[in-house]
Design an enzyme around this catalytic site. Sequence first.
Site, PDB file in Angstrom:
ATOM      1  N   ARG A  68       0.851  -1.296   0.043  1.00  0.00           N
ATOM      2  CA  ARG A  68      -0.003   0.064   0.027  1.00  0.00           C
ATOM      3  C   ARG A  68       1.032   1.307   0.214  1.00  0.00           C
ATOM      4  NH1 ARG A  68      -5.143  -1.693   2.081  1.00  0.00           N
ATOM      5  NH2 ARG A  68      -5.942   0.551   2.048  1.00  0.00           N
ATOM      6  N   TYR A  93     -11.182  15.761   3.456  1.00  0.00           N
ATOM      7  CA  TYR A  93     -12.397  14.889   3.914  1.00  0.00           C
ATOM      8  C   TYR A  93     -12.179  14.408   5.345  1.00  0.00           C
ATOM      9  CZ  TYR A  93     -15.519  10.776   3.775  1.00  0.00           C
ATOM     10  OH  TYR A  93     -16.623   9.829   4.217  1.00  0.00           O
ATOM     11  N   GLY A 116      -3.857   9.976   3.036  1.00  0.00           N
ATOM     12  CA  GLY A 116      -4.505  10.975   2.615  1.00  0.00           C
ATOM     13  C   GLY A 116      -5.293  10.795   1.478  1.00  0.00           C
ATOM     14  N   CYS A 174      -4.157 -11.356  11.717  1.00  0.00           N
ATOM     15  CA  CYS A 174      -2.686 -11.073  11.767  1.00  0.00           C
ATOM     16  C   CYS A 174      -2.096 -12.294  11.068  1.00  0.00           C
ATOM     17  CB  CYS A 174      -1.919 -10.761  12.912  1.00  0.00           C
ATOM     18  SG  CYS A 174      -3.045  -9.475  13.728  1.00  0.00           S
ATOM     19  N   ARG A 221       0.387  -7.636   3.947  1.00  0.00           N
ATOM     20  CA  ARG A 221       0.656  -6.272   3.691  1.00  0.00           C
ATOM     21  C   ARG A 221       1.924  -5.404   4.080  1.00  0.00           C
ATOM     22  NH1 ARG A 221      -3.789  -8.505   3.878  1.00  0.00           N
ATOM     23  NH2 ARG A 221      -5.528  -7.974   2.520  1.00  0.00           N
ATOM     24  N   CYS A 226       3.255  -2.867   9.989  1.00  0.00           N
ATOM     25  CA  CYS A 226       1.758  -3.001  10.562  1.00  0.00           C
ATOM     26  C   CYS A 226       1.042  -1.795  10.876  1.00  0.00           C
ATOM     27  CB  CYS A 226       1.990  -3.948  11.919  1.00  0.00           C
ATOM     28  SG  CYS A 226       0.461  -3.975  13.027  1.00  0.00           S
ATOM     29  N   ASP A 230     -48.066  22.133  23.123  1.00  0.00           N
ATOM     30  CA  ASP A 230     -48.800  23.406  24.252  1.00  0.00           C
ATOM     31  C   ASP A 230     -50.269  22.916  24.177  1.00  0.00           C
ATOM     32  OD1 ASP A 230     -48.375  25.400  25.947  1.00  0.00           O
ATOM     33  OD2 ASP A 230     -49.401  26.537  24.310  1.00  0.00           O
TER      34      ASP A 230
END
Length: 588
Positions: free
Chosen positions: A65, A74, A115, A302, A307, A319, A558
């Site tokens: 990644r 955002y 981001g 895990c 990754r 991690c 009321d």
Amino acid sequence: MFSSFCPQRALAIQVAGRFGKRSLTNIASSTATDRAKARIAQIDEVKPFSHHLVDTYNRRHNYLRISLTERCFYCMPSEGIELSPDGKLLTNEEMLRLAKLFVRSGVTKIRLTGGEPTVRKGIVDIVASLNDLRQYGLESIGMTTNGLAMHRKLPELVEKGLTHLNLSLDTLDPFKFELITRRRGHDAVLKALDVACSLPLQSVKINVVVIKGLNDNEVLDFVEMSKHHPISVRFIEFMPFTGNKWDKNKMVESSELLRRIQELHPNAVRAPDELNDTARSWTIPGYQGSFGFISSMSDHFCGTCNRLRLTADGQIKVCLFDANEISLRDKLRSGASDEQMLELIGTAVSNKTEKHAGMEDIDVVTNRPMILIGGLRQQPSQRHVGNHTSTIRLKMSPQQYHRPRARAYSTKLTHLDDHGRPSMVDVGEKNPTKRTATASGRIYIPKIAYNLITKTYDTEVQDGSQTDEKALEKARRKGDALTVAQLAAIMGAKQTPNLIPLCHPLQLSKIDVKLTPEKLSEEQYAIKCIATVACEGKTGVEMEALTAVGVGLLTVWDMLKAVAGKEMEIGEMMVINKTGGKSGDFER
């Protein structure tokens, strides 16, 4: 002897005698499983998997990644975060060199994150350059995005090589979306989803971070989105990071969400998961898509994690929840060779632990905020909107539907200035247009009050006790409750700028209010109020419509409190449609 005779084995022995041991091996491995193993071995022989990407628990890390930017208007926390100074982020050339190194070492999947990756200059060229790495073994290029500007860029990104898309969307309510994100754009995200479904992407997923009291009541609505579209909706457990003021009580475990879904869809079945998949997926017969759960907190995955993460400033993280990082950027800029870079990567991978800490022990002090890591987006603290427990269900389909110290006050809550102080919106440059808005709401009342209003009152209450004539007479003396409430609602709409501090005074051209008694069941009665307001002006009239409904329902309270003051309840106030203005028409 006869039972042990195998003609195929005899033939293999004969062939082996003629052609040698290697032929015997080839023939004996003719099953599908053995053929698959042979194919894998053949691929490994051509492109061996680098030991630098294998940790001490024998996990092979073939998924990278890459965070392209730290900026995301955002999801920036309201208190701001310290961004990396200019020159500290990886250049495109540096990022692509590292990507090539990872791919040649065994990475087959790359996902671009932030981001917000689409704010990176040259994003289309980056995808095209990554696509060139297919010759070295890269198989897929994915992107996780908030989708705000995606519908315009997506066709070209797919043309250049993008294969997988994840859209971050935490609510189907456009008003709640603005509260969560501090900006408008809900329609733009749904438009991006619509465009994605029309393109030849290998997968389209929606990431929904679920927070108790904020959006957990929308889970079933999200599941319905998968009915007519081949999308995967993934519910993500709220995770602890710096800046989001994580609270275990805000987290809804995936098992609880599954229980809710199965109450409505008892025929939901478990779908087969791909190896290393983070989501546990489910399908509903007749639905084109699927839904799943990423249970990082209650049921971590895990043991199969494959990754690695490369941050925008060039740090490798093995991690998501580990604060330890190693700078590849610094080594790269010192003139290191590819082999030296691989050794450093191998050092980071070898230090990866068997599993991350439990939810009570995760380091949220020294670990980065989520926006600086890149990955599953998390809501910052201001996104928890009180104890919001609305049960509104939206009928909506995808077609309908900075510099070093960055402060997020510039991210468009329209009545706040850049310093977070209240400020009236400047509409001086806008041209007047015809605008309308309709709002609705209900007040729930007991049967005795319903009968009084509809003038079908019985002289005795259901339990047989004599009615309090003084209370009834007091209610009658106030006049026709609905007529009085209607007049009050009209007056309330006119007084909106005097009641709501930052609303603009408008010359209203129409105020239409209707109050209707409703018998919802033998046990439940209500008065429904619908108010439509129109004007020719520079700003909308949603607040005027909501004020009319609120004042109308309060007046009913009321008028009826003498007989029903302890039992009435006001709720379900909402804008149900609007027309005109820059943001366009809307209908709930």
